[in-house]
Design a protein around this motif. Sequence first.
Motif, PDB file in Angstrom:
ATOM      1  N   PHE A  26      87.604  24.207  20.455  1.00 59.91           N
ATOM      2  CA  PHE A  26      87.590  24.012  18.998  1.00 59.91           C
ATOM      3  C   PHE A  26      86.155  23.866  18.494  1.00 59.91           C
ATOM      4  CE2 PHE A  26      92.127  22.556  18.955  1.00 59.91           C
ATOM      5  CZ  PHE A  26      92.562  23.419  17.967  1.00 59.91           C
ATOM      6  N   ARG A  27      85.402  23.035  19.170  1.00 60.43           N
ATOM      7  CA  ARG A  27      84.021  22.786  18.744  1.00 60.43           C
ATOM      8  C   ARG A  27      83.179  24.059  18.827  1.00 60.43           C
ATOM      9  NH1 ARG A  27      80.758  18.088  21.588  1.00 60.43           N
ATOM     10  NH2 ARG A  27      80.377  19.742  23.065  1.00 60.43           N
ATOM     11  N   ASP A  28      83.316  24.793  19.917  1.00 62.97           N
ATOM     12  CA  ASP A  28      82.559  26.041  20.077  1.00 62.97           C
ATOM     13  C   ASP A  28      82.938  27.060  19.010  1.00 62.97           C
ATOM     14  OD1 ASP A  28      81.311  24.964  22.301  1.00 62.97           O
ATOM     15  OD2 ASP A  28      82.521  26.095  23.750  1.00 62.97           O
ATOM     16  N   LEU A  29      84.238  27.229  18.788  1.00 62.13           N
ATOM     17  CA  LEU A  29      84.695  28.193  17.787  1.00 62.13           C
ATOM     18  C   LEU A  29      84.256  27.790  16.384  1.00 62.13           C
ATOM     19  CD1 LEU A  29      86.268  30.720  17.027  1.00 62.13           C
ATOM     20  CD2 LEU A  29      88.371  29.359  17.086  1.00 62.13           C
ATOM     21  N   ALA A  30      84.371  26.531  16.051  1.00 68.89           N
ATOM     22  CA  ALA A  30      83.976  26.050  14.729  1.00 68.89           C
ATOM     23  C   ALA A  30      82.470  26.213  14.517  1.00 68.89           C
ATOM     24  CB  ALA A  30      84.390  24.594  14.539  1.00 68.89           C
ATOM     25  N   ASN A  31      81.685  25.933  15.532  1.00 69.80           N
ATOM     26  CA  ASN A  31      80.240  26.122  15.412  1.00 69.80           C
ATOM     27  C   ASN A  31      79.887  27.591  15.247  1.00 69.80           C
ATOM     28  OD1 ASN A  31      79.349  23.454  15.471  1.00 69.80           O
ATOM     29  ND2 ASN A  31      79.375  23.394  17.704  1.00 69.80           N
ATOM     30  N   PHE A  32      80.593  28.466  15.959  1.00 70.07           N
ATOM     31  CA  PHE A  32      80.348  29.901  15.804  1.00 70.07           C
ATOM     32  C   PHE A  32      80.696  30.363  14.389  1.00 70.07           C
ATOM     33  CE2 PHE A  32      81.929  34.261  15.778  1.00 70.07           C
ATOM     34  CZ  PHE A  32      80.763  34.918  16.142  1.00 70.07           C
ATOM     35  N   VAL A  33      81.864  29.969  13.901  1.00 73.38           N
ATOM     36  CA  VAL A  33      82.275  30.372  12.549  1.00 73.38           C
ATOM     37  C   VAL A  33      81.308  29.811  11.512  1.00 73.38           C
ATOM     38  CG1 VAL A  33      84.084  30.111  10.799  1.00 73.38           C
ATOM     39  CG2 VAL A  33      84.705  30.688  13.153  1.00 73.38           C
ATOM     40  N   SER A  34      80.872  28.581  11.702  1.00 80.00           N
ATOM     41  CA  SER A  34      80.005  27.914  10.740  1.00 80.00           C
ATOM     42  C   SER A  34      78.560  28.416  10.767  1.00 80.00           C
ATOM     43  CB  SER A  34      80.018  26.407  11.010  1.00 80.00           C
ATOM     44  OG  SER A  34      79.126  25.742  10.153  1.00 80.00           O
ATOM     45  N   LYS A  35      78.030  28.609  11.968  1.00 81.27           N
ATOM     46  CA  LYS A  35      76.596  28.868  12.075  1.00 81.27           C
ATOM     47  C   LYS A  35      76.216  30.083  12.906  1.00 81.27           C
ATOM     48  CE  LYS A  35      75.682  23.931  11.882  1.00 81.27           C
ATOM     49  NZ  LYS A  35      76.828  23.162  12.261  1.00 81.27           N
ATOM     50  N   GLY A  36      77.177  30.682  13.587  1.00 83.35           N
ATOM     51  CA  GLY A  36      76.814  31.692  14.573  1.00 83.35           C
ATOM     52  C   GLY A  36      77.028  33.139  14.201  1.00 83.35           C
ATOM     53  N   GLN A  37      77.607  33.412  13.060  1.00 82.24           N
ATOM     54  CA  GLN A  37      77.880  34.805  12.711  1.00 82.24           C
ATOM     55  C   GLN A  37      76.602  35.512  12.264  1.00 82.24           C
ATOM     56  OE1 GLN A  37      81.817  35.530  10.872  1.00 82.24           O
ATOM     57  NE2 GLN A  37      81.762  33.325  10.532  1.00 82.24           N
ATOM     58  N   VAL A  38      76.552  36.804  12.538  1.00 79.41           N
ATOM     59  CA  VAL A  38      75.374  37.611  12.256  1.00 79.41           C
ATOM     60  C   VAL A  38      75.782  38.801  11.398  1.00 79.41           C
ATOM     61  CG1 VAL A  38      73.637  39.099  13.341  1.00 79.41           C
ATOM     62  CG2 VAL A  38      74.274  36.935  14.421  1.00 79.41           C
ATOM     63  N   ASP A  39      74.975  39.129  10.394  1.00 84.23           N
ATOM     64  CA  ASP A  39      75.195  40.325   9.575  1.00 84.23           C
ATOM     65  C   ASP A  39      74.735  41.532  10.378  1.00 84.23           C
ATOM     66  OD1 ASP A  39      75.364  42.347   7.726  1.00 84.23           O
ATOM     67  OD2 ASP A  39      73.904  41.479   6.330  1.00 84.23           O
ATOM     68  N   MET A  40      75.657  42.162  11.076  1.00 85.75           N
ATOM     69  CA  MET A  40      75.329  43.268  11.970  1.00 85.75           C
ATOM     70  C   MET A  40      74.721  44.461  11.236  1.00 85.75           C
ATOM     71  SD  MET A  40      76.121  42.527  15.142  1.00 85.75           S
ATOM     72  CE  MET A  40      77.077  41.404  16.118  1.00 85.75           C
ATOM     73  N   ASP A  41      75.027  44.623   9.954  1.00 88.95           N
ATOM     74  CA  ASP A  41      74.466  45.750   9.204  1.00 88.95           C
ATOM     75  C   ASP A  41      72.948  45.675   9.109  1.00 88.95           C
ATOM     76  OD1 ASP A  41      76.953  46.868   8.826  1.00 88.95           O
ATOM     77  OD2 ASP A  41      77.200  46.106   6.796  1.00 88.95           O
ATOM     78  N   ARG A  42      72.381  44.519   9.300  1.00 88.20           N
ATOM     79  CA  ARG A  42      70.911  44.390   9.292  1.00 88.20           C
ATOM     80  C   ARG A  42      70.306  44.997  10.558  1.00 88.20           C
ATOM     81  NH1 ARG A  42      68.891  38.560   8.316  1.00 88.20           N
ATOM     82  NH2 ARG A  42      66.930  39.723   8.338  1.00 88.20           N
ATOM     83  N   LEU A  95      75.908  44.138  20.842  1.00 86.85           N
ATOM     84  CA  LEU A  95      74.979  43.172  20.271  1.00 86.85           C
ATOM     85  C   LEU A  95      75.578  41.767  20.299  1.00 86.85           C
ATOM     86  CD1 LEU A  95      72.272  42.544  19.003  1.00 86.85           C
ATOM     87  CD2 LEU A  95      73.235  43.179  16.770  1.00 86.85           C
ATOM     88  N   HIS A  96      76.865  41.668  20.024  1.00 87.73           N
ATOM     89  CA  HIS A  96      77.531  40.361  20.079  1.00 87.73           C
ATOM     90  C   HIS A  96      77.387  39.753  21.476  1.00 87.73           C
ATOM     91  CE1 HIS A  96      80.471  37.271  19.031  1.00 87.73           C
ATOM     92  NE2 HIS A  96      80.991  37.486  20.216  1.00 87.73           N
ATOM     93  N   LYS A  97      77.560  40.564  22.512  1.00 83.93           N
ATOM     94  CA  LYS A  97      77.443  40.048  23.883  1.00 83.93           C
ATOM     95  C   LYS A  97      75.994  39.748  24.245  1.00 83.93           C
ATOM     96  CE  LYS A  97      81.743  41.928  25.563  1.00 83.93           C
ATOM     97  NZ  LYS A  97      82.414  42.865  26.466  1.00 83.93           N
ATOM     98  N   ILE A  98      75.056  40.517  23.719  1.00 87.02           N
ATOM     99  CA  ILE A  98      73.644  40.200  23.947  1.00 87.02           C
ATOM    100  C   ILE A  98      73.330  38.846  23.308  1.00 87.02           C
ATOM    101  CG2 ILE A  98      71.270  40.863  23.396  1.00 87.02           C
ATOM    102  CD1 ILE A  98      72.233  43.822  23.550  1.00 87.02           C
ATOM    103  N   ILE A  99      73.837  38.625  22.116  1.00 84.77           N
ATOM    104  CA  ILE A  99      73.580  37.381  21.393  1.00 84.77           C
ATOM    105  C   ILE A  99      74.254  36.188  22.073  1.00 84.77           C
ATOM    106  CG2 ILE A  99      74.000  36.120  19.232  1.00 84.77           C
ATOM    107  CD1 ILE A  99      73.954  38.891  17.816  1.00 84.77           C
ATOM    108  N   ASN A 100      75.531  36.340  22.410  1.00 86.16           N
ATOM    109  CA  ASN A 100      76.364  35.204  22.830  1.00 86.16           C
ATOM    110  C   ASN A 100      76.737  35.176  24.298  1.00 86.16           C
ATOM    111  OD1 ASN A 100      76.733  34.055  20.121  1.00 86.16           O
ATOM    112  ND2 ASN A 100      77.749  36.001  19.730  1.00 86.16           N
ATOM    113  N   GLY A 101      76.349  36.174  25.071  1.00 88.35           N
ATOM    114  CA  GLY A 101      76.775  36.261  26.456  1.00 88.35           C
ATOM    115  C   GLY A 101      78.137  36.923  26.554  1.00 88.35           C
ATOM    116  N   HIS A 102      78.570  37.163  27.773  1.00 86.08           N
ATOM    117  CA  HIS A 102      79.872  37.797  28.004  1.00 86.08           C
ATOM    118  C   HIS A 102      80.864  36.707  28.384  1.00 86.08           C
ATOM    119  CE1 HIS A 102      83.031  40.255  29.682  1.00 86.08           C
ATOM    120  NE2 HIS A 102      82.421  41.324  29.245  1.00 86.08           N
ATOM    121  N   PRO A 103      82.005  36.638  27.702  1.00 83.27           N
ATOM    122  CA  PRO A 103      82.985  35.577  28.001  1.00 83.27           C
ATOM    123  C   PRO A 103      83.416  35.565  29.466  1.00 83.27           C
ATOM    124  CG  PRO A 103      83.627  36.824  26.047  1.00 83.27           C
ATOM    125  CD  PRO A 103      82.475  37.550  26.665  1.00 83.27           C
TER     126      PRO A 103
END
Length: 132
Positions: A26-42, A95-103
């Motif tokens: 829960f904590r990991d997912l909430a932190n990702f939703v709150s602070k971890g998303q990236v505008d990939m179009d950039r 890019l998501h896996k480069i940023i966050n690692g592979h699950p």
Amino acid sequence: ADPATIISILRDENHRYGEVLSFQEFRDLANFVSKGQVDMDRYIDRASRLAKGDRTRHAKYYTTICATCHGADGTMIITALPLGRIARRDPWETLHKIINGHPDEAMPALRVVGMEILADILTYVQSLPPER
């Protein structure tokens, strides 16, 4: 939103994740939703699927960190497609896996080095051979 608010929403009657996720999940997912998303179009052109980075500027990150497991040409992991093909086919997931690692794998998250460097790594990976 505040991570605590996000956790409350995930646990509510609409979402019902209360018994599915652990406290840490829960904590990991909430932190990702709150602070971890990236505008990939950039960092990725939607039409061409090409990363907007510089292939050579930060290649040393791939050659010193990533190549240890993936190989210099991105084909060392025989149970996976070559990185060059994966990065061309789905640069967003790559890019998501480069940023966050592979699950559930030993692949480290590289978020700490900054998005410019990560876009350059993706650009480099897209230049790797698509075949073994």
